[in-house]
Design a protein around this motif. Structure first.
Motif, PDB file in Angstrom:
ATOM      1  N   UNK A 180       0.869  -1.182   0.051  1.00 32.82           N
ATOM      2  CA  UNK A 180       0.024  -0.061   0.017  1.00 32.82           C
ATOM      3  C   UNK A 180       0.935   1.200  -0.158  1.00 32.82           C
ATOM      4  N   UNK A 181       0.381   2.365  -0.664  1.00 37.06           N
ATOM      5  CA  UNK A 181       1.366   3.525  -0.535  1.00 37.06           C
ATOM      6  C   UNK A 181       0.381   4.422  -1.114  1.00 37.06           C
ATOM      7  N   UNK A 182       1.315   5.253  -1.895  1.00 39.02           N
ATOM      8  CA  UNK A 182       0.534   6.512  -2.557  1.00 39.02           C
ATOM      9  C   UNK A 182      -0.526   6.220  -3.401  1.00 39.02           C
ATOM     10  N   UNK A 183      -0.456   5.124  -4.080  1.00 42.34           N
ATOM     11  CA  UNK A 183      -1.532   4.778  -5.178  1.00 42.34           C
ATOM     12  C   UNK A 183      -2.558   4.197  -4.541  1.00 42.34           C
ATOM     13  N   UNK A 184      -2.477   3.445  -3.439  1.00 42.94           N
ATOM     14  CA  UNK A 184      -3.940   2.927  -2.704  1.00 42.94           C
ATOM     15  C   UNK A 184      -4.440   4.211  -2.128  1.00 42.94           C
ATOM     16  N   UNK A 185      -3.604   4.958  -1.642  1.00 39.72           N
ATOM     17  CA  UNK A 185      -4.354   6.270  -0.663  1.00 39.72           C
ATOM     18  C   UNK A 185      -4.995   7.137  -1.823  1.00 39.72           C
ATOM     19  N   UNK A 186      -4.417   7.480  -2.878  1.00 38.90           N
ATOM     20  CA  UNK A 186      -4.982   8.093  -3.902  1.00 38.90           C
ATOM     21  C   UNK A 186      -6.222   7.435  -4.230  1.00 38.90           C
ATOM     22  N   UNK A 187      -6.265   6.244  -4.742  1.00 36.06           N
ATOM     23  CA  UNK A 187      -7.473   5.405  -5.081  1.00 36.06           C
ATOM     24  C   UNK A 187      -8.714   5.663  -3.884  1.00 36.06           C
ATOM     25  N   UNK A 188      -8.388   5.663  -2.720  1.00 39.30           N
ATOM     26  CA  UNK A 188      -9.136   5.778  -1.846  1.00 39.30           C
ATOM     27  C   UNK A 188      -9.755   7.008  -1.909  1.00 39.30           C
ATOM     28  N   UNK A 189      -9.123   8.095  -1.790  1.00 39.66           N
ATOM     29  CA  UNK A 189      -9.475   9.438  -1.752  1.00 39.66           C
ATOM     30  C   UNK A 189     -10.276   9.732  -3.146  1.00 39.66           C
ATOM     31  N   UNK A 190      -9.876   9.468  -4.355  1.00 38.81           N
ATOM     32  CA  UNK A 190     -10.945   9.711  -5.227  1.00 38.81           C
ATOM     33  C   UNK A 190     -12.260   8.648  -5.375  1.00 38.81           C
ATOM     34  N   UNK A 191     -12.243   7.584  -4.785  1.00 37.03           N
ATOM     35  CA  UNK A 191     -13.438   6.709  -4.729  1.00 37.03           C
ATOM     36  C   UNK A 191     -14.130   7.328  -3.761  1.00 37.03           C
ATOM     37  N   UNK A 192     -13.587   7.756  -2.826  1.00 36.89           N
ATOM     38  CA  UNK A 192     -14.442   8.497  -1.493  1.00 36.89           C
ATOM     39  C   UNK A 192     -15.075   9.612  -1.843  1.00 36.89           C
ATOM     40  N   UNK A 193     -14.287  10.644  -2.438  1.00 32.89           N
ATOM     41  CA  UNK A 193     -15.048  11.800  -2.807  1.00 32.89           C
ATOM     42  C   UNK A 193     -16.022  11.462  -3.618  1.00 32.89           C
ATOM     43  N   UNK A 194     -15.792  10.519  -4.960  1.00 29.22           N
ATOM     44  CA  UNK A 194     -16.962  10.349  -5.739  1.00 29.22           C
ATOM     45  C   UNK A 194     -18.120  10.015  -5.094  1.00 29.22           C
ATOM     46  N   UNK A 195     -18.107   8.962  -3.869  1.00 30.77           N
ATOM     47  CA  UNK A 195     -19.229   8.621  -3.257  1.00 30.77           C
ATOM     48  C   UNK A 195     -19.756   9.768  -2.220  1.00 30.77           C
ATOM     49  N   UNK A 196     -18.972  10.431  -1.548  1.00 27.51           N
ATOM     50  CA  UNK A 196     -19.368  11.484  -0.706  1.00 27.51           C
ATOM     51  C   UNK A 196     -20.073  12.688  -1.578  1.00 27.51           C
ATOM     52  N   UNK A 207     -10.961  10.110   4.300  1.00 25.26           N
ATOM     53  CA  UNK A 207      -9.893  10.274   5.343  1.00 25.26           C
ATOM     54  C   UNK A 207      -8.925   9.067   5.573  1.00 25.26           C
ATOM     55  N   UNK A 208      -9.345   8.197   5.459  1.00 25.20           N
ATOM     56  CA  UNK A 208      -8.402   7.036   5.377  1.00 25.20           C
ATOM     57  C   UNK A 208      -7.394   7.066   4.341  1.00 25.20           C
ATOM     58  N   UNK A 209      -7.864   7.448   3.114  1.00 22.03           N
ATOM     59  CA  UNK A 209      -6.831   7.654   1.970  1.00 22.03           C
ATOM     60  C   UNK A 209      -5.884   8.834   2.383  1.00 22.03           C
ATOM     61  N   UNK A 210      -6.139   9.992   3.087  1.00 20.67           N
ATOM     62  CA  UNK A 210      -5.562  10.968   3.321  1.00 20.67           C
ATOM     63  C   UNK A 210      -4.484  10.340   4.258  1.00 20.67           C
ATOM     64  N   UNK A 211      -4.887   9.840   5.332  1.00 21.03           N
ATOM     65  CA  UNK A 211      -3.837   9.072   6.577  1.00 21.03           C
ATOM     66  C   UNK A 211      -2.891   8.258   5.794  1.00 21.03           C
ATOM     67  N   UNK A 212      -3.494   7.273   4.968  1.00 22.03           N
ATOM     68  CA  UNK A 212      -2.367   6.550   4.344  1.00 22.03           C
ATOM     69  C   UNK A 212      -1.388   7.169   3.387  1.00 22.03           C
ATOM     70  N   UNK A 213      -1.676   8.379   2.819  1.00 22.86           N
ATOM     71  CA  UNK A 213      -0.768   9.019   2.064  1.00 22.86           C
ATOM     72  C   UNK A 213       0.248   9.786   2.811  1.00 22.86           C
ATOM     73  N   UNK A 214      -0.258  10.223   3.995  1.00 24.66           N
ATOM     74  CA  UNK A 214       0.660  10.841   4.701  1.00 24.66           C
ATOM     75  C   UNK A 214       1.519   9.886   5.672  1.00 24.66           C
ATOM     76  N   UNK A 215       0.958   8.772   6.065  1.00 23.37           N
ATOM     77  CA  UNK A 215       1.915   7.575   6.486  1.00 23.37           C
ATOM     78  C   UNK A 215       2.780   7.263   5.611  1.00 23.37           C
ATOM     79  N   UNK A 216       2.486   7.092   4.548  1.00 24.40           N
ATOM     80  CA  UNK A 216       3.605   6.648   3.463  1.00 24.40           C
ATOM     81  C   UNK A 216       4.793   7.658   3.265  1.00 24.40           C
TER      82      UNK A 216
END
Length: 79
Positions: A1-17, A38-47
């Protein structure tokens, strides 16, 4: 997991929201979207934190002994 997974979560999350108006019984898609964002942003920050943590000054020294063998020593200094 990393930047790609975090970015994916952010994009899908914003589309759903923000963009999905469909309702599913028992599930609030907007809340799920914000949680994923939020999880995607945290994942990007932790990465970013863990990848930058390993950086620092490194120095190596090689000692040649009388019998011809060599010993290499590496020292790291975190900046």
């Amino acid at each position: 997991m990393g930047y790609g997974a975090g970015g994916f979560l952010v994009v899908v999350g914003l589309i759903l929201a923000l963009a999905v108006n469909t309702s599913v019984s028992g599930i609030d898609l907007q809340t799920v979207g914000w949680i994923m964002t939020v999880v995607g942003v945290l994942l990007i920050a932790l990465t970013a934190f863990t990848l930058n943590r390993g950086r620092g000054a490194r120095s190596t020294s090689t000692v040649t002994h009388g019998d011809g063998t060599q010993t290499v020593r590496e020292t790291r200094t975190d900046i």
